[in-house]
Design a protein around this motif. Structure first.
Motif, mmCIF file in Angstrom:
data_model
loop_
_atom_site.group_PDB
_atom_site.id
_atom_site.type_symbol
_atom_site.label_atom_id
_atom_site.label_comp_id
_atom_site.label_asym_id
_atom_site.label_seq_id
_atom_site.Cartn_x
_atom_site.Cartn_y
_atom_site.Cartn_z
ATOM 1 N N ALA A 36 39.237 20.356 -55.852
ATOM 2 C CA ALA A 36 37.900 20.210 -55.269
ATOM 3 C C ALA A 36 37.518 18.736 -55.266
ATOM 4 O O ALA A 36 37.360 18.129 -56.322
ATOM 5 C CB ALA A 36 36.892 21.018 -56.064
ATOM 6 N N LEU A 37 37.427 18.163 -54.094
ATOM 7 C CA LEU A 37 37.043 16.764 -53.951
ATOM 8 C C LEU A 37 35.691 16.699 -53.270
ATOM 9 O O LEU A 37 35.398 17.488 -52.379
ATOM 10 C CB LEU A 37 38.078 16.007 -53.117
ATOM 11 C CG LEU A 37 39.504 16.014 -53.642
ATOM 12 C CD1 LEU A 37 40.424 15.333 -52.656
ATOM 13 C CD2 LEU A 37 39.588 15.355 -54.995
ATOM 14 N N LYS A 38 34.887 15.757 -53.673
ATOM 15 C CA LYS A 38 33.583 15.614 -53.037
ATOM 16 C C LYS A 38 33.408 14.178 -52.582
ATOM 17 O O LYS A 38 33.970 13.251 -53.171
ATOM 18 C CB LYS A 38 32.475 16.021 -53.992
ATOM 19 C CG LYS A 38 32.441 15.232 -55.276
ATOM 20 C CD LYS A 38 31.381 15.763 -56.202
ATOM 21 C CE LYS A 38 31.454 14.972 -57.523
ATOM 22 N NZ LYS A 38 30.600 15.484 -58.525
ATOM 23 N N LEU A 39 32.629 14.029 -51.529
ATOM 24 C CA LEU A 39 32.342 12.692 -51.036
ATOM 25 C C LEU A 39 31.453 11.972 -52.032
ATOM 26 O O LEU A 39 30.610 12.585 -52.684
ATOM 27 C CB LEU A 39 31.639 12.765 -49.677
ATOM 28 C CG LEU A 39 32.520 13.099 -48.491
ATOM 29 C CD1 LEU A 39 31.675 13.328 -47.253
ATOM 30 C CD2 LEU A 39 33.522 11.995 -48.242
ATOM 31 N N PRO A 40 31.622 10.679 -52.142
ATOM 32 C CA PRO A 40 30.755 9.913 -53.028
ATOM 33 C C PRO A 40 29.304 9.969 -52.550
ATOM 34 O O PRO A 40 29.043 10.213 -51.365
ATOM 35 C CB PRO A 40 31.303 8.484 -52.918
ATOM 36 C CG PRO A 40 32.672 8.641 -52.382
ATOM 37 C CD PRO A 40 32.658 9.872 -51.539
ATOM 38 N N PRO A 41 28.346 9.746 -53.440
ATOM 39 C CA PRO A 41 26.938 9.777 -53.044
ATOM 40 C C PRO A 41 26.649 8.793 -51.907
ATOM 41 O O PRO A 41 27.140 7.672 -51.920
ATOM 42 C CB PRO A 41 26.195 9.365 -54.316
ATOM 43 C CG PRO A 41 27.158 9.577 -55.428
ATOM 44 C CD PRO A 41 28.521 9.449 -54.853
ATOM 45 N N GLN A 89 41.728 -1.319 -50.564
ATOM 46 C CA GLN A 89 40.760 -1.664 -51.595
ATOM 47 C C GLN A 89 39.346 -1.832 -51.063
ATOM 48 O O GLN A 89 38.389 -1.457 -51.729
ATOM 49 C CB GLN A 89 41.209 -2.915 -52.333
ATOM 50 C CG GLN A 89 42.416 -2.601 -53.212
ATOM 51 C CD GLN A 89 42.929 -3.798 -53.935
ATOM 52 O OE1 GLN A 89 43.542 -4.659 -53.327
ATOM 53 N NE2 GLN A 89 42.692 -3.851 -55.225
ATOM 54 N N ASN A 90 39.191 -2.381 -49.882
ATOM 55 C CA ASN A 90 37.841 -2.666 -49.385
ATOM 56 C C ASN A 90 37.250 -1.524 -48.572
ATOM 57 O O ASN A 90 36.046 -1.484 -48.372
ATOM 58 C CB ASN A 90 37.847 -3.938 -48.547
ATOM 59 C CG ASN A 90 38.204 -5.151 -49.371
ATOM 60 O OD1 ASN A 90 37.963 -5.192 -50.565
ATOM 61 N ND2 ASN A 90 38.823 -6.130 -48.740
ATOM 62 N N THR A 91 38.044 -0.615 -48.087
ATOM 63 C CA THR A 91 37.525 0.511 -47.304
ATOM 64 C C THR A 91 37.650 1.802 -48.104
ATOM 65 O O THR A 91 36.659 2.420 -48.448
ATOM 66 C CB THR A 91 38.255 0.618 -45.950
ATOM 67 O OG1 THR A 91 38.059 -0.611 -45.239
ATOM 68 C CG2 THR A 91 37.714 1.759 -45.118
ATOM 69 N N CYS A 92 38.861 2.211 -48.406
ATOM 70 C CA CYS A 92 39.077 3.491 -49.096
ATOM 71 C C CYS A 92 38.460 3.502 -50.497
ATOM 72 O O CYS A 92 37.727 4.421 -50.855
ATOM 73 C CB CYS A 92 40.567 3.791 -49.214
ATOM 74 S SG CYS A 92 41.437 3.803 -47.635
ATOM 75 N N MET A 93 38.759 2.476 -51.274
ATOM 76 C CA MET A 93 38.321 2.462 -52.660
ATOM 77 C C MET A 93 36.827 2.152 -52.801
ATOM 78 O O MET A 93 36.272 2.303 -53.871
ATOM 79 C CB MET A 93 39.153 1.465 -53.480
ATOM 80 C CG MET A 93 40.644 1.789 -53.488
ATOM 81 S SD MET A 93 41.097 3.520 -53.780
ATOM 82 C CE MET A 93 40.649 3.732 -55.463
ATOM 83 N N ARG A 94 36.177 1.748 -51.738
ATOM 84 C CA ARG A 94 34.722 1.567 -51.774
ATOM 85 C C ARG A 94 34.050 2.913 -52.041
ATOM 86 O O ARG A 94 33.100 3.001 -52.804
ATOM 87 C CB ARG A 94 34.231 0.972 -50.450
ATOM 88 C CG ARG A 94 32.740 0.737 -50.390
ATOM 89 C CD ARG A 94 32.351 0.073 -49.087
ATOM 90 N NE ARG A 94 32.821 0.798 -47.919
ATOM 91 C CZ ARG A 94 32.148 1.781 -47.344
ATOM 92 N NH1 ARG A 94 30.999 2.162 -47.802
ATOM 93 N NH2 ARG A 94 32.640 2.393 -46.289
ATOM 94 N N CYS A 95 34.564 3.962 -51.411
ATOM 95 C CA CYS A 95 34.012 5.304 -51.623
ATOM 96 C C CYS A 95 34.746 6.058 -52.725
ATOM 97 O O CYS A 95 34.149 6.754 -53.527
ATOM 98 C CB CYS A 95 34.094 6.121 -50.338
ATOM 99 S SG CYS A 95 33.043 5.504 -49.027
ATOM 100 N N HIS A 96 36.040 5.929 -52.736
ATOM 101 C CA HIS A 96 36.867 6.693 -53.674
ATOM 102 C C HIS A 96 37.274 5.798 -54.836
ATOM 103 O O HIS A 96 38.460 5.607 -55.103
ATOM 104 C CB HIS A 96 38.093 7.256 -52.950
ATOM 105 C CG HIS A 96 37.739 8.028 -51.729
ATOM 106 N ND1 HIS A 96 36.967 9.165 -51.773
ATOM 107 C CD2 HIS A 96 38.037 7.821 -50.418
ATOM 108 C CE1 HIS A 96 36.816 9.627 -50.549
ATOM 109 N NE2 HIS A 96 37.448 8.836 -49.711
#
Length: 138
Positions: A36-41, A89-96
């Motif tokens: 179960a994965l959820k989007l970051p706030p 790092q700057n796109t994906c890891m910003r949210c995840h």
């Protein structure tokens, strides 16, 4: 007249058992359940639809890597026309940002061992101590 007939039947049985072993082993394991994965706030969607990200995120990351490193192209245009920086790092890891909770949950479930962190600096996790300096690749 059949030569070595005492070896033929046992040989066929051993061969059949060896060929069916993966199926027998799988029948005794528990079924796969998607983590179960959820989007970051504050986020409503990923760069591409969820179904595409489940199947093709590694292809997208490989294309980003090749385009950025080989061609100097650091822009990704998503299927909806939105423009993103082609950066793990700057796109994906910003949210995840929580690598263990997000990336690790799926990769561990399917026994995948990606080598992203052999080049990229892993995102900070609570309580972690960073030994090396820097935050971006040159």
């Amino acid at each position: 007249m059949m030569y070595n007939k005492r070896y033929i039947i046992p040989g066929i049985l051993v061969f059949a058992l060896a060929c069916s072993f993966p199926f027998l082993l799988n029948a005794t394991s528990e079924p796969y359940t998607r983590p179960a994965l959820k989007l970051p706030p504050g986020e409503r969607a990923c760069i591409e639809p969820t179904s595409l990200m489940r199947t093709d995120h590694m292809r997208i990351l490989n294309e980003w890597r090749d385009a950025a490193v080989r061609d100097g192209k650091r822009v990704y245009v998503a299927s909806d026309g939105k423009v993103w920086e082609a950066s793990l790092q700057n796109t994906c890891m910003r949210c995840h940002a929580n690598r263990e909770q997000f990336c690790g949950a799926c990769h561990n479930a399917v026994s995948a061992r990606p080598d992203c962190w052999s080049c990229h600096i892993a995102p900070e996790t609570p309580g972690a101590v960073r030994i090396s300096g820097g935050g971006k690749l040159p």
